[in-house]
Write an enzyme that holds these catalytic residues in place. Structure first.
Site, PDB file in Angstrom:
ATOM      1  N   MET A   1       0.934  -1.123   0.018  1.00 17.56           N
ATOM      2  CA  MET A   1       0.133   0.215   0.093  1.00 17.56           C
ATOM      3  C   MET A   1       0.936   1.360   0.040  1.00 17.56           C
ATOM      4  SD  MET A   1      -3.104   1.198   2.706  1.00 17.56           S
ATOM      5  CE  MET A   1      -3.389  -0.613   3.140  1.00 17.56           C
ATOM      6  N   PRO A   2       1.058   1.920  -1.138  1.00 19.88           N
ATOM      7  CA  PRO A   2       2.140   3.229  -1.288  1.00 19.88           C
ATOM      8  C   PRO A   2       1.417   4.411  -0.505  1.00 19.88           C
ATOM      9  CG  PRO A   2       1.634   2.001  -3.485  1.00 19.88           C
ATOM     10  CD  PRO A   2       0.689   1.414  -2.364  1.00 19.88           C
ATOM     11  N   PHE A   3       2.238   4.925   0.185  1.00 24.26           N
ATOM     12  CA  PHE A   3       1.790   6.411   0.666  1.00 24.26           C
ATOM     13  C   PHE A   3       2.723   7.205   0.037  1.00 24.26           C
ATOM     14  CE2 PHE A   3       0.150   3.498   3.732  1.00 24.26           C
ATOM     15  CZ  PHE A   3      -0.849   3.978   4.077  1.00 24.26           C
TER      16      PHE A   3
ATOM     17  N   HIS B   1      -2.246   6.069  -1.675  1.00 24.27           N
ATOM     18  CA  HIS B   1      -2.551   7.105  -0.845  1.00 24.27           C
ATOM     19  C   HIS B   1      -1.750   8.328  -1.186  1.00 24.27           C
ATOM     20  CE1 HIS B   1      -5.335   5.048   1.663  1.00 24.27           C
ATOM     21  NE2 HIS B   1      -4.495   4.076   1.484  1.00 24.27           N
TER      22      HIS B   1
END
Length: 72
Positions: free
Chosen positions: A1-3, A41
């Protein structure tokens, strides 16, 4: 899950330009990292010119002296 966090100077960045930036960064993350865009995100931080320094000086002062962040 990239931020992903993007820091920019607080200038005339419209809502539409922010949306375009978010969309295109999401596309890159999806393409390059093969990540689900629904789990990516992206946060845009707008930083006041007085709170950003470059070459030992505040950007607000540099802009008063003619410094520009626009591409020539």
């Amino acid at each position: 899950m990239p931020f992903i966090t993007i820091d920019v100077l607080r200038e005339d960045i419209s809502r539409e330009k922010k949306q375009e930036l978010i969309q295109k960064v999401s596309e890159v993350i999806t393409t390059v990292l093969n990540k689900d865009p629904h789990l990516t995100h992206i946060m845009i931080n707008e930083i006041d010119n007085d709170n950003w320094g470059y070459a030992g000086e505040q950007v607000s002062v540099l802009k008063e002296q003619g410094f520009s962040t626009e591409k020539k």
